[in-house]
Write a protein that holds these residues in place. Structure first.
Motif, mmCIF file in Angstrom:
data_model
loop_
_atom_site.group_PDB
_atom_site.id
_atom_site.type_symbol
_atom_site.label_atom_id
_atom_site.label_comp_id
_atom_site.label_asym_id
_atom_site.label_seq_id
_atom_site.Cartn_x
_atom_site.Cartn_y
_atom_site.Cartn_z
ATOM 1 N N ALA A 33 0.826 -1.205 0.000
ATOM 2 C CA ALA A 33 0.000 0.000 0.000
ATOM 3 C C ALA A 33 0.860 1.255 0.000
ATOM 4 N N PHE A 34 1.933 1.222 0.776
ATOM 5 C CA PHE A 34 2.843 2.358 0.893
ATOM 6 C C PHE A 34 3.546 2.637 -0.433
ATOM 7 N N ASN A 35 4.063 1.589 -1.050
ATOM 8 C CA ASN A 35 4.857 1.765 -2.270
ATOM 9 C C ASN A 35 4.003 2.037 -3.505
ATOM 10 N N GLU A 36 2.771 1.535 -3.502
ATOM 11 C CA GLU A 36 1.917 1.668 -4.673
ATOM 12 C C GLU A 36 0.786 2.678 -4.483
ATOM 13 N N SER A 37 0.744 3.310 -3.326
ATOM 14 C CA SER A 37 -0.330 4.247 -2.990
ATOM 15 C C SER A 37 -1.694 3.574 -3.175
ATOM 16 N N ASP A 95 1.377 -3.063 15.093
ATOM 17 C CA ASP A 95 1.187 -1.610 15.143
ATOM 18 C C ASP A 95 2.076 -0.895 14.129
ATOM 19 N N MET A 96 3.320 -1.361 13.979
ATOM 20 C CA MET A 96 4.218 -0.737 13.006
ATOM 21 C C MET A 96 3.669 -0.874 11.591
ATOM 22 N N ALA A 97 3.131 -2.050 11.271
ATOM 23 C CA ALA A 97 2.518 -2.246 9.958
ATOM 24 C C ALA A 97 1.338 -1.290 9.776
ATOM 25 N N THR A 98 0.543 -1.131 10.817
ATOM 26 C CA THR A 98 -0.594 -0.210 10.755
ATOM 27 C C THR A 98 -0.134 1.222 10.536
ATOM 28 N N HIS A 99 0.935 1.629 11.196
ATOM 29 C CA HIS A 99 1.452 2.991 11.019
ATOM 30 C C HIS A 99 1.882 3.227 9.573
ATOM 31 N N ILE A 100 2.518 2.222 8.960
ATOM 32 C CA ILE A 100 2.909 2.343 7.558
ATOM 33 C C ILE A 100 1.669 2.509 6.680
ATOM 34 N N ALA A 101 0.647 1.708 6.958
ATOM 35 C CA ALA A 101 -0.596 1.799 6.192
ATOM 36 C C ALA A 101 -1.268 3.162 6.396
ATOM 37 N N GLN A 102 -1.215 3.693 7.593
ATOM 38 C CA GLN A 102 -1.813 4.999 7.866
ATOM 39 C C GLN A 102 -1.122 6.110 7.087
ATOM 40 N N LEU A 103 0.197 6.011 6.951
ATOM 41 C CA LEU A 103 0.915 6.992 6.137
ATOM 42 C C LEU A 103 0.442 6.937 4.685
ATOM 43 N N ALA A 104 0.282 5.706 4.178
ATOM 44 C CA ALA A 104 -0.177 5.543 2.799
ATOM 45 C C ALA A 104 -1.577 6.139 2.626
ATOM 46 N N MET A 121 12.890 2.337 0.592
ATOM 47 C CA MET A 121 11.735 1.942 1.393
ATOM 48 C C MET A 121 11.195 0.586 0.956
ATOM 49 N N ALA A 122 11.194 0.358 -0.345
ATOM 50 C CA ALA A 122 10.710 -0.931 -0.850
ATOM 51 C C ALA A 122 11.591 -2.075 -0.355
ATOM 52 N N GLU A 123 12.905 -1.853 -0.329
ATOM 53 C CA GLU A 123 13.822 -2.893 0.134
ATOM 54 C C GLU A 123 13.673 -3.118 1.638
ATOM 55 N N MET A 124 13.510 -2.043 2.402
ATOM 56 C CA MET A 124 13.274 -2.200 3.836
ATOM 57 C C MET A 124 12.000 -2.999 4.091
ATOM 58 N N GLY A 125 10.955 -2.689 3.348
ATOM 59 C CA GLY A 125 9.705 -3.427 3.507
ATOM 60 C C GLY A 125 9.847 -4.883 3.133
ATOM 61 N N ARG A 126 10.582 -5.155 2.047
ATOM 62 C CA ARG A 126 10.792 -6.549 1.632
ATOM 63 C C ARG A 126 11.527 -7.328 2.713
ATOM 64 N N LEU A 127 12.555 -6.718 3.286
ATOM 65 C CA LEU A 127 13.315 -7.379 4.346
ATOM 66 C C LEU A 127 12.453 -7.602 5.584
#
Length: 218
Positions: A33-37, A95-104, A121-127
């Motif tokens: 969601a973050f990377n693809e809006s 919660d961290m995943a939710t925060h990322i989604a909230q930013l998106a 950011m995409a690489e951090m998310g993949r890891l």
């Protein structure tokens, strides 16, 4: 009574694996969601966070019941107490995943960060997703080699996190103030997610081997 106790311990382990898998799914959806809006996917992560919270609460209640009724000692006691701490860390990962989604969701229809930072950011998310998948497997199998892999991947996430700060503080950075805030927040959430994964991996490794892995010296 011993058979009942062992069954309850198995339920605790199974519960942790299930929560870890939910957390991995949440971060995978959140980073997409973050990377693809993708606001629909972001909303799904936010709406489903309560499922992780509810599973964590139910597991904690089971662990507390075991402590009160079975009064475990030695390694059994360490397992139950560790489960309570692991459950709390998994809930924070959710919660961290939710925060990322909230930013998106907040920046939709725009992308959250400038183009120059998106690959990082995409690489951090993949890891993060890979670490969470391995964490679920580690909780299921107690294969300590997975703990080592998780720590190694955390080092990569840490390096990427530092590179984000180098970028936004560099003279070539042209982002607006909101871009700087969003980038540093997102990077921090992704880095903390990985830190929680490492903390859990260390606890599982200790239960499996009896050896505590100390924090690296600064």
């Amino acid at each position: 009574m011993r058979e009942v106790f062992q069954q309850e311990l198995h339920e605790v382990q199974t519960g942790l694996v299930e929560i870890a898998r939910l957390v991995a799914d949440a971060m995978e959806k959140a980073t997409t969601a973050f990377n693809e809006s993708n606001v629909a996917l972001a909303e799904e992560v936010i709406a489903d966070d309560h499922l992780i919270d509810a599973r964590a609460v139910a597991l904690d209640e089971l662990a507390i019941t075991i402590l009160a009724r079975q009064q475990p000692v030695a390694r059994d006691l360490r397992i139950v107490v560790s489960a309570l701490r692991i459950s709390a860390s998994l809930e924070r990962m959710g919660d961290m995943a939710t925060h990322i989604a909230q930013l998106a969701r907040y920046r939709y229809p725009d992308k959250v960060v400038p183009k120059s930072l998106r690959p990082t950011m995409a690489e951090m998310g993949r890891l993060d997703v890979e670490m969470a998948r391995k964490l679920a497997e580690l909780l299921d199998t107690q294969d300590v080699e997975l703990a080592d892999q998780i720590r190694n991947e955390d080092d990569l996430v840490d390096d990427l996190h530092l590179s984000v700060f180098d970028k936004v503080l560099g003279q070539s950075w042209k982002g607006e103030a909101s871009d700087t805030v969003d980038a540093t927040l997102a990077s921090r959430y992704l880095e903390r997610f990985a830190d929680h994964a490492v903390a859990i991996a260390k606890k599982v490794q200790y239960l499996a081997t009896g050896d505590w892995v100390p924090e690296p010296a600064n």
